[in-house]
Design a protein around this motif. Structure first.
Motif, PDB file in Angstrom:
ATOM      1  N   GLY A   1      -5.168  -1.733  -2.773  1.00  0.00           N
ATOM      2  CA  GLY A   1      -4.843  -0.315  -2.905  1.00  0.00           C
ATOM      3  C   GLY A   1      -5.735   0.625  -2.122  1.00  0.00           C
TER       4      GLY A   1
ATOM      5  N   THR B   1      -0.603  -7.636  -0.273  1.00  0.00           N
ATOM      6  CA  THR B   1      -0.628  -7.316  -1.694  1.00  0.00           C
ATOM      7  C   THR B   1      -1.327  -5.981  -1.914  1.00  0.00           C
ATOM      8  OG1 THR B   1      -2.746  -8.393  -2.181  1.00  0.00           O
ATOM      9  CG2 THR B   1      -0.777  -9.779  -2.212  1.00  0.00           C
ATOM     10  N   GLY B   2      -1.000  -5.333  -3.037  1.00  0.00           N
ATOM     11  CA  GLY B   2      -1.560  -4.031  -3.341  1.00  0.00           C
ATOM     12  C   GLY B   2      -0.762  -2.915  -2.701  1.00  0.00           C
ATOM     13  N   SER B   3      -0.858  -1.721  -3.274  1.00  0.00           N
ATOM     14  CA  SER B   3      -0.220  -0.526  -2.699  1.00  0.00           C
ATOM     15  C   SER B   3      -1.251   0.162  -1.821  1.00  0.00           C
ATOM     16  CB  SER B   3       0.271   0.407  -3.812  1.00  0.00           C
ATOM     17  OG  SER B   3       1.340  -0.177  -4.528  1.00  0.00           O
TER      18      SER B   3
ATOM     19  N   THR C   1       5.234  -2.820  -5.004  1.00  0.00           N
ATOM     20  CA  THR C   1       4.134  -2.111  -4.354  1.00  0.00           C
ATOM     21  C   THR C   1       4.693  -1.172  -3.292  1.00  0.00           C
ATOM     22  OG1 THR C   1       3.793  -3.786  -2.626  1.00  0.00           O
ATOM     23  CG2 THR C   1       2.571  -4.053  -4.703  1.00  0.00           C
TER      24      THR C   1
END
Length: 337
Positions: free
Chosen positions: A223, A243-245, A265
């Motif tokens: 993120g 992965t993650g926003s 995400t």
């Protein structure tokens, strides 16, 4: 040649060691050393050591290190255990075939190159500081940040993978600089584990992921905000999962890249996200499941020769894919074959 020696009741302790002006070919063979001064080596010195030995810089003030072009062999782990006011500053390029651990105090490469098998900053959550400049920094197997402050200069960094962990109790700051971070490995090539605070300043850096083997790669952004990300591709290349926003300036997916965006995400793009394949060299971009992944961009997004599946476009831009394949589940995309 000059040397200033301290007591050796625990292990050998050195003040300043200067080999300038020595004759013949000195052999450097010393382990379990605590160094409290500067070290100047000269070209032509040979290196001999015992596996598992350490060279510990324990400086309490500013000191210098000149390698003289001598590559330190794999026998010696190089550690910096300096005080908060202590530092080691390279005067030339330095290469060690073993690990470099900047536990505490400061290691400065200046504008020289720095190469080690494994570089760790703030080992076990300590307070180390690593600063580099216009020279390339290379960690052959892993670049690891456990705390402290890391500032990479315009020379950038090359490594197999990056691990940033603040779960050891120490806050960390990473300043990525204006250079290119070339990541050559597989598996989790960029991993972030946050417990204590992490300040990540992307600056104008570019992360380039170059592996095109069939092995999987994962970019675990946790993120955070990055600047540019570039992913290479090749026929039968393994999946590259984000992965993650996260937030990016520009993102580039090369022809034949095989991209997975984690379901639920959002990747937020300030500049452009480019996926331009060619006939027979298309790109795959899809969510990791039937739940959509989102790309948010205020700018228009135009892709070519891409297979899209379960992607949502949002943020105000117009999302278009030409010469492309609709794999289903796409929202706010205009896809034409």
């Amino acid at each position: 040649f000059s040397a200033t020696l301290g007591d050796n009741t625990v292990q050998s302790r050195l003040g300043t060691l200067i080999w300038t002006g020595t004759t013949n070919t000195p052999e450097f063979n010393a382990g379990g050393i605590e160094m409290y001064g500067s070290l100047t080596m000269v070209a032509g010195m040979t290196f001999d050591g015992t596996t598992g030995e350490t060279w510990n810089w324990q400086n309490r003030d500013a000191r210098t290190f000149t390698s003289g072009g001598v590559t330190w062999d794999a026998s010696y782990n190089v550690l910096a255990y300096c005080t908060a006011t202590g530092s080691v500053t390279q005067q030339d390029n330095f290469r060690t075939s073993s690990a470099l651990d900047v536990v505490s105090g400061t290691w400065s490469a200046g504008n020289n190159t720095l190469r080690s098998s494994h570089i760790t900053v703030a080992t076990n959550g300590a307070t180390g500081v690593l600063t580099t400049g216009s020279g390339l920094t290379t960690a052959d197997s892993l670049f690891e940040i456990n705390g402290g402050t890391t500032t990479i200069g315009s020379g950038g960094l090359t490594t197999t993978d990056v691990s940033i962990q603040t779960n050891l109790g120490a806050a960390a700051t990473l300043n990525m600089g204006s250079g290119t971070w070339t990541i050559t490995g597989t598996g989790t090539i960029w991993g972030v584990t946050i417990t204590a605070a992490l300040t990540l300043n992307a600056d104008t850096s570019t992360i380039t992921c170059t592996d095109t083997s069939s092995s999987t790669k994962t970019f675990d952004g946790e993120g955070k905000t990055y600047y540019n990300l570039s992913v290479s591709g090749l026929a039968a290349a393994g999946t590259f999962t984000v992965t993650g926003s996260n937030s990016f300036n520009n993102v580039t997916f090369a022809p034949l890249s095989n991209i997975r965006l984690t379901a639920s995400t959002t990747q937020t793009i300030a500049g452009t996200i480019s996926a331009t394949g060619t006939a027979g060299n298309g790109i795959v971009v899809r969510s990791t499941s039937a739940t959509n992944a989102t790309i948010s961009s205020a700018n228009n997004v135009t892709w070519d020769y891409v297979t899209l599946t379960d992607l949502t476009g949002t943020g105000g831009g117009v999302f278009t894919a030409t010469n492309s394949t609709d794999g289903g589940g796409n929202v706010n995309w205009s896809i034409t074959p």
